[in-house]
Structure formats: structure tokens, C-alpha cells
Write a protein that holds these residues in place. Structure first.
Motif, PDB file in Angstrom:
ATOM      1  N   GLN A 110      54.547   7.502  37.572  1.00 48.91           N
ATOM      2  CA  GLN A 110      55.300   7.107  36.388  1.00 48.91           C
ATOM      3  C   GLN A 110      54.494   7.294  35.102  1.00 48.91           C
ATOM      4  OE1 GLN A 110      56.412   3.003  37.242  1.00 48.91           O
ATOM      5  NE2 GLN A 110      58.511   3.618  37.638  1.00 48.91           N
ATOM      6  N   ALA A 111      55.241   7.421  34.011  1.00 51.75           N
ATOM      7  CA  ALA A 111      54.672   7.309  32.667  1.00 51.75           C
ATOM      8  C   ALA A 111      55.076   5.937  32.157  1.00 51.75           C
ATOM      9  CB  ALA A 111      55.212   8.399  31.752  1.00 51.75           C
ATOM     10  N   ILE A 112      54.093   5.077  31.867  1.00 51.63           N
ATOM     11  CA  ILE A 112      54.398   3.719  31.461  1.00 51.63           C
ATOM     12  C   ILE A 112      53.854   3.444  30.059  1.00 51.63           C
ATOM     13  CG2 ILE A 112      54.415   2.915  33.849  1.00 51.63           C
ATOM     14  CD1 ILE A 112      51.705   1.597  33.348  1.00 51.63           C
ATOM     15  N   MET A 113      54.607   2.692  29.276  1.00 52.02           N
ATOM     16  CA  MET A 113      54.157   2.257  27.962  1.00 52.02           C
ATOM     17  C   MET A 113      53.690   0.812  28.052  1.00 52.02           C
ATOM     18  SD  MET A 113      56.567   3.715  24.914  1.00 52.02           S
ATOM     19  CE  MET A 113      56.658   5.467  24.564  1.00 52.02           C
ATOM     20  N   LEU A 114      52.561   0.532  27.399  1.00 50.19           N
ATOM     21  CA  LEU A 114      52.018  -0.820  27.341  1.00 50.19           C
ATOM     22  C   LEU A 114      51.819  -1.202  25.885  1.00 50.19           C
ATOM     23  CD1 LEU A 114      49.267  -0.587  30.129  1.00 50.19           C
ATOM     24  CD2 LEU A 114      51.647  -1.318  30.379  1.00 50.19           C
ATOM     25  N   ASP A 115      52.289  -2.381  25.501  1.00 44.67           N
ATOM     26  CA  ASP A 115      52.148  -2.812  24.105  1.00 44.67           C
ATOM     27  C   ASP A 115      50.803  -3.488  23.893  1.00 44.67           C
ATOM     28  OD1 ASP A 115      52.428  -5.294  25.313  1.00 44.67           O
ATOM     29  OD2 ASP A 115      53.937  -6.019  23.900  1.00 44.67           O
ATOM     30  N   ASP A 116      50.636  -4.154  22.743  1.00 47.01           N
ATOM     31  CA  ASP A 116      49.339  -4.728  22.390  1.00 47.01           C
ATOM     32  C   ASP A 116      49.201  -6.188  22.798  1.00 47.01           C
ATOM     33  OD1 ASP A 116      51.112  -5.828  20.587  1.00 47.01           O
ATOM     34  OD2 ASP A 116      49.766  -5.690  18.873  1.00 47.01           O
ATOM     35  N   SER A 117      50.034  -6.657  23.715  1.00 46.42           N
ATOM     36  CA  SER A 117      49.971  -8.071  24.110  1.00 46.42           C
ATOM     37  C   SER A 117      48.808  -8.329  25.059  1.00 46.42           C
ATOM     38  CB  SER A 117      51.281  -8.488  24.787  1.00 46.42           C
ATOM     39  OG  SER A 117      51.454  -7.795  26.011  1.00 46.42           O
ATOM     40  N   THR A 118      48.254  -9.527  24.988  1.00 45.24           N
ATOM     41  CA  THR A 118      47.162  -9.882  25.892  1.00 45.24           C
ATOM     42  C   THR A 118      47.675 -10.155  27.301  1.00 45.24           C
ATOM     43  OG1 THR A 118      47.308 -12.195  25.151  1.00 45.24           O
ATOM     44  CG2 THR A 118      45.685 -10.795  24.062  1.00 45.24           C
ATOM     45  N   THR A 189      55.873 -10.891  24.041  1.00 44.76           N
ATOM     46  CA  THR A 189      56.402 -11.363  22.774  1.00 44.76           C
ATOM     47  C   THR A 189      55.649 -12.616  22.351  1.00 44.76           C
ATOM     48  OG1 THR A 189      58.428 -12.010  21.616  1.00 44.76           O
ATOM     49  CG2 THR A 189      58.173 -12.810  23.865  1.00 44.76           C
ATOM     50  N   SER A 190      55.703 -12.941  21.065  1.00 45.74           N
ATOM     51  CA  SER A 190      55.004 -14.123  20.558  1.00 45.74           C
ATOM     52  C   SER A 190      55.810 -15.406  20.745  1.00 45.74           C
ATOM     53  CB  SER A 190      54.687 -13.955  19.071  1.00 45.74           C
ATOM     54  OG  SER A 190      53.766 -12.926  18.877  1.00 45.74           O
ATOM     55  N   ALA A 191      57.135 -15.285  20.642  1.00 46.23           N
ATOM     56  CA  ALA A 191      57.984 -16.471  20.678  1.00 46.23           C
ATOM     57  C   ALA A 191      59.376 -16.086  21.153  1.00 46.23           C
ATOM     58  CB  ALA A 191      58.063 -17.110  19.298  1.00 46.23           C
ATOM     59  N   ILE A 192      60.089 -17.082  21.689  1.00 44.49           N
ATOM     60  CA  ILE A 192      61.472 -16.881  22.118  1.00 44.49           C
ATOM     61  C   ILE A 192      62.314 -17.991  21.533  1.00 44.49           C
ATOM     62  CG2 ILE A 192      63.060 -16.812  24.080  1.00 44.49           C
ATOM     63  CD1 ILE A 192      60.728 -15.658  25.743  1.00 44.49           C
ATOM     64  N   SER A 193      63.302 -17.609  20.728  1.00 41.94           N
ATOM     65  CA  SER A 193      64.225 -18.568  20.128  1.00 41.94           C
ATOM     66  C   SER A 193      65.649 -18.111  20.396  1.00 41.94           C
ATOM     67  CB  SER A 193      64.008 -18.663  18.608  1.00 41.94           C
ATOM     68  OG  SER A 193      62.686 -19.070  18.311  1.00 41.94           O
ATOM     69  N   ASP A 194      66.482 -19.026  20.883  1.00 40.96           N
ATOM     70  CA  ASP A 194      67.880 -18.695  21.176  1.00 40.96           C
ATOM     71  C   ASP A 194      67.978 -17.468  22.071  1.00 40.96           C
ATOM     72  OD1 ASP A 194      68.737 -20.836  19.514  1.00 40.96           O
ATOM     73  OD2 ASP A 194      68.519 -19.550  17.754  1.00 40.96           O
ATOM     74  N   ASP A 195      67.041 -17.362  23.006  1.00 41.45           N
ATOM     75  CA  ASP A 195      66.994 -16.270  23.980  1.00 41.45           C
ATOM     76  C   ASP A 195      66.827 -14.898  23.324  1.00 41.45           C
ATOM     77  OD1 ASP A 195      67.299 -18.222  25.904  1.00 41.45           O
ATOM     78  OD2 ASP A 195      69.477 -18.013  25.963  1.00 41.45           O
ATOM     79  N   VAL A 196      66.137 -14.890  22.185  1.00 41.45           N
ATOM     80  CA  VAL A 196      65.770 -13.657  21.497  1.00 41.45           C
ATOM     81  C   VAL A 196      64.251 -13.651  21.331  1.00 41.45           C
ATOM     82  CG1 VAL A 196      65.954 -12.334  19.351  1.00 41.45           C
ATOM     83  CG2 VAL A 196      67.966 -13.521  20.262  1.00 41.45           C
ATOM     84  N   LYS A 226      55.949 -19.446  25.387  1.00 37.03           N
ATOM     85  CA  LYS A 226      56.673 -18.642  24.404  1.00 37.03           C
ATOM     86  C   LYS A 226      58.011 -19.286  24.037  1.00 37.03           C
ATOM     87  CE  LYS A 226      53.321 -15.790  24.598  1.00 37.03           C
ATOM     88  NZ  LYS A 226      53.374 -14.475  25.226  1.00 37.03           N
ATOM     89  N   PHE A 227      58.558 -20.071  24.971  1.00 34.80           N
ATOM     90  CA  PHE A 227      59.834 -20.744  24.709  1.00 34.80           C
ATOM     91  C   PHE A 227      59.657 -21.962  23.794  1.00 34.80           C
ATOM     92  CE2 PHE A 227      60.502 -18.339  28.549  1.00 34.80           C
ATOM     93  CZ  PHE A 227      61.805 -17.888  28.450  1.00 34.80           C
ATOM     94  N   GLU A 228      58.400 -22.352  23.550  1.00 37.74           N
ATOM     95  CA  GLU A 228      58.122 -23.513  22.713  1.00 37.74           C
ATOM     96  C   GLU A 228      57.665 -23.109  21.313  1.00 37.74           C
ATOM     97  OE1 GLU A 228      55.032 -25.235  25.015  1.00 37.74           O
ATOM     98  OE2 GLU A 228      56.297 -25.496  26.800  1.00 37.74           O
ATOM     99  N   ARG A 229      57.554 -21.807  21.045  1.00 35.15           N
ATOM    100  CA  ARG A 229      57.012 -21.331  19.782  1.00 35.15           C
ATOM    101  C   ARG A 229      58.088 -20.719  18.906  1.00 35.15           C
ATOM    102  NH1 ARG A 229      51.601 -18.337  22.181  1.00 35.15           N
ATOM    103  NH2 ARG A 229      50.601 -20.223  22.990  1.00 35.15           N
ATOM    104  N   ARG A 230      57.741 -20.557  17.630  1.00 33.82           N
ATOM    105  CA  ARG A 230      58.643 -19.937  16.671  1.00 33.82           C
ATOM    106  C   ARG A 230      57.894 -18.823  15.939  1.00 33.82           C
ATOM    107  NH1 ARG A 230      61.379 -22.130  19.501  1.00 33.82           N
ATOM    108  NH2 ARG A 230      62.991 -23.714  19.168  1.00 33.82           N
ATOM    109  N   ALA A 231      58.601 -17.771  15.589  1.00 37.17           N
ATOM    110  CA  ALA A 231      58.038 -16.683  14.799  1.00 37.17           C
ATOM    111  C   ALA A 231      59.129 -16.178  13.855  1.00 37.17           C
ATOM    112  CB  ALA A 231      57.524 -15.566  15.704  1.00 37.17           C
ATOM    113  N   LEU A 232      58.742 -15.366  12.889  1.00 34.69           N
ATOM    114  CA  LEU A 232      59.642 -15.031  11.789  1.00 34.69           C
ATOM    115  C   LEU A 232      60.636 -13.919  12.100  1.00 34.69           C
ATOM    116  CD1 LEU A 232      60.413 -15.449   8.823  1.00 34.69           C
ATOM    117  CD2 LEU A 232      58.588 -13.843   8.209  1.00 34.69           C
ATOM    118  N   HIS A 233      60.162 -12.853  12.751  1.00 35.08           N
ATOM    119  CA  HIS A 233      60.961 -11.625  12.846  1.00 35.08           C
ATOM    120  C   HIS A 233      61.602 -11.465  14.229  1.00 35.08           C
ATOM    121  CE1 HIS A 233      59.401 -10.222   8.985  1.00 35.08           C
ATOM    122  NE2 HIS A 233      58.211 -10.620   9.403  1.00 35.08           N
TER     123      HIS A 233
END
Length: 274
Positions: A110-118, A189-196, A226-233
Motif C-alpha cells: 500500500q501507499a499510506i499517508m501519515l499526518d503530523d499527529s503524535t 485530531t486535537s479535539a472532537i466536538s459534536d462528533d466533528v 479528544k472528546f473532552e477538548r475544544r479547538a477552533l477550526h
């Protein structure tokens, strides 16, 4: 054993590991108190004032702290929490379990993409078990870890380098991603709000969305905090991912709601200790 102890590469790696751990501790101390005198940091961590200055210079360069007139001052907590220095030390057991679960979705060839998350970074040491692979990433840390790995072809995404997250982002990065097609994306992801899924910075959102659009299958890694945090975008609804991998700490209410919405959720079990 003596040869390994005297190996300058091994010694250098150990030194870098201690420095990274110390810098995370300094960052958290300053974040907690708002401002701390440099002499106090030297005494607290049993290091020289000169070493504190070097650490603070590096942390200031990464946009985490400010150093002025003998005092280290905290900057925006949102920016600090999105930095790799801060994130790398959080939820280690959960991230390792989630990474192991994600490995089941990767197949040789496979060709896989990995983001910058720890969280994704925890997957990297295990990729050799799935070779041959092509790994596409904008993260310098991953590039360095895989640069000499046998059986893994590395495609590094360039662009503007952001020191605070050890990653390349911007228009050059997203344009390059748009010209690629990966079999699989693994991201967090940094945060999850309203399942986004949300993130603190728009630049990061742009890169992750570009990766999402250029991949056939998409997996989101999200520990329970992540379900307990908030982020802007806002980034992407969880329902758009093929699979969302969480850990056993997730609130059963969140788990039930996601499954009721049709989200394919995998709960990663912690590895049993032998």
C-alpha cells in the motif's frame, strides 16, 4: 555491551531523549504557573542556568514559551497543546494501543499517508512488519525515523516548515498532496466536538483535509481525551471516516452515540503485559 555504551550514536540518542523529556517538563511547569524565573527552573530541574537558557531558546523558537528578563512566560495554551513537544508525552499507553489497532488496516504494497499527529507516530516503529510500503508524510520526525528503513519508500511532502509541530504545511504541501492518490490515510485530531474533528490551527486543517481527499480509505485515531477538548477550526465529521479507532477510556455514551450514527468505531484494547 561496552561497544554499545560507547557508541556515539546511541549516546546522542539518549541525550536527545533526556533533553526532549526535560523540555516537555519545563513547558508544562511554565504553562501551569504562567511565568517562572529562569534561576528557579535551574534549581527545580537540577541543571545549569546556561542549560535552561538553551532549552528556553529552543522552546521560544518553537512558539511555546517567551523568555524575557530572566523569566519564562507561557504563551497561548491552545498553541502549546498543539505542539509536538507537548503532545508527545500525553496518553502514551492509549496511543500505543490505538496504533497497534491501526496496524491491522495496513497491507503490504500500500501507499499510506501519515499526518503530523503524535498518535500516528506510535505506528511508525511497527511499519516494517507490513513492508513493502510507500509512506507519504509532511512530518519531519517520521521522515527521519523511516529514512533508512528497508522495504519502505518515503515520499516527503515539502512546503513551509513549522517548527512547533515538526511538519511542513501551506500551499506547496496541499498542492503536492492533491497530485497524489494514497490507498490509506491514518490521521488524528486535537479535539472532537459534536462528533466533528477540530484543530487549533487552520494550516493543519488544510493539510489534513487535503490528505483526506487524496486517500481511498481514511482512519481517524482518537484517544478518549479528544472528546473532552475544544479547538477552533472544524475539520471533518467523524461519520466521513471509514474507521474511527478509540481506546477503552472512551465514555460509553460517546461510543453508543457514534455507533448509533453509523460510525464504524474500533475500541483498541491495551496490550497485555507478559
Amino acid at each position: 555491551m561496552t561497544a554499545m555504551r560507547d557508541d556515539p550514536v546511541v549516546a546522542g540518542d539518549a541525550r536527545q531523549g533526556r533533553q526532549a523529556q526535560r523540555q516537555r517538563a519545563i513547558t508544562e511547569a511554565v504553562m501551569s504557573e504562567g511565568a517562572v524565573r529562569i534561576e528557579e527552573l535551574a534549581a527545580r530541574f537540577d541543571i545549569s542556568v546556561m542549560t535552561v537558557h538553551r532549552d528556553l531558546d529552543e522552546l521560544e523558537g518553537r512558539g511555546l514559551l517567551r523568555k524575557s528578563r530572566g523569566v519564562a512566560t507561557a504563551l497561548s495554551s491552545a498553541l502549546v497543546e498543539s505542539s509536538d513537544v507537548y503532545r508527545a508525552s500525553r496518553q502514551l499507553v492509549e496511543k500505543e494501543a490505538i496504533a497497534h489497532a491501526a496496524l491491522d488496516f495496513i497491507e503490504p504494497g500500500q501507499a499510506i499517508m501519515l499526518d503530523d499527529s503524535t498518535t500516528t507516530l506510535h505506528l511508525v516503529p511497527h511499519l516494517a512488519a507490513k513492508k513493502p510500503l510507500t509512506v507519504i508524510t509532511n512530518t519531519l520526525t517520521i521522515m527521519e525515523e523511516l529514512r533508512s528503513a528497508n522495504g519502505i519508500t518515503m515520499l516527503g511532502l515539502g512546503g513551509q516548515y513549522y517548527n512547533w509541530c515538526s511538519a511542513y504545511m501551506g500551499r506547496i504541501t496541499t498542492t503536492t498532496i492533491a497530485n497524489l492518490r494514497a490507498d490509506l490515510l491514518v490521521m488524528s485530531t486535537s479535539a472532537i466536538s459534536d462528533d466533528v474533528a477540530f484543530h487549533q490551527t487552520q494550516e493543519t486543517v488544510d493539510v489534513k483535509r487535503a490528505m483526506f481527499e487524496s486517500s481511498s480509505r481514511r482512519i481517524l485515531l482518537a484517544d478518549h481525551t479528544k472528546f473532552e477538548r475544544r479547538a477552533l477550526h472544524a475539520m471533518l465529521p467523524l461519520a466521513q471516516f471509514d474507521t474511527v479507532i478509540v481506546d477503552t477510556g472512551i465514555d460509553p455514551v460517546h461510543l453508543a452515540r457514534l455507533r448509533e450514527k453509523g460510525v464504524n468505531v474500533v475500541v483498541a484494547r491495551r496490550a497485555s503485559r507478559q
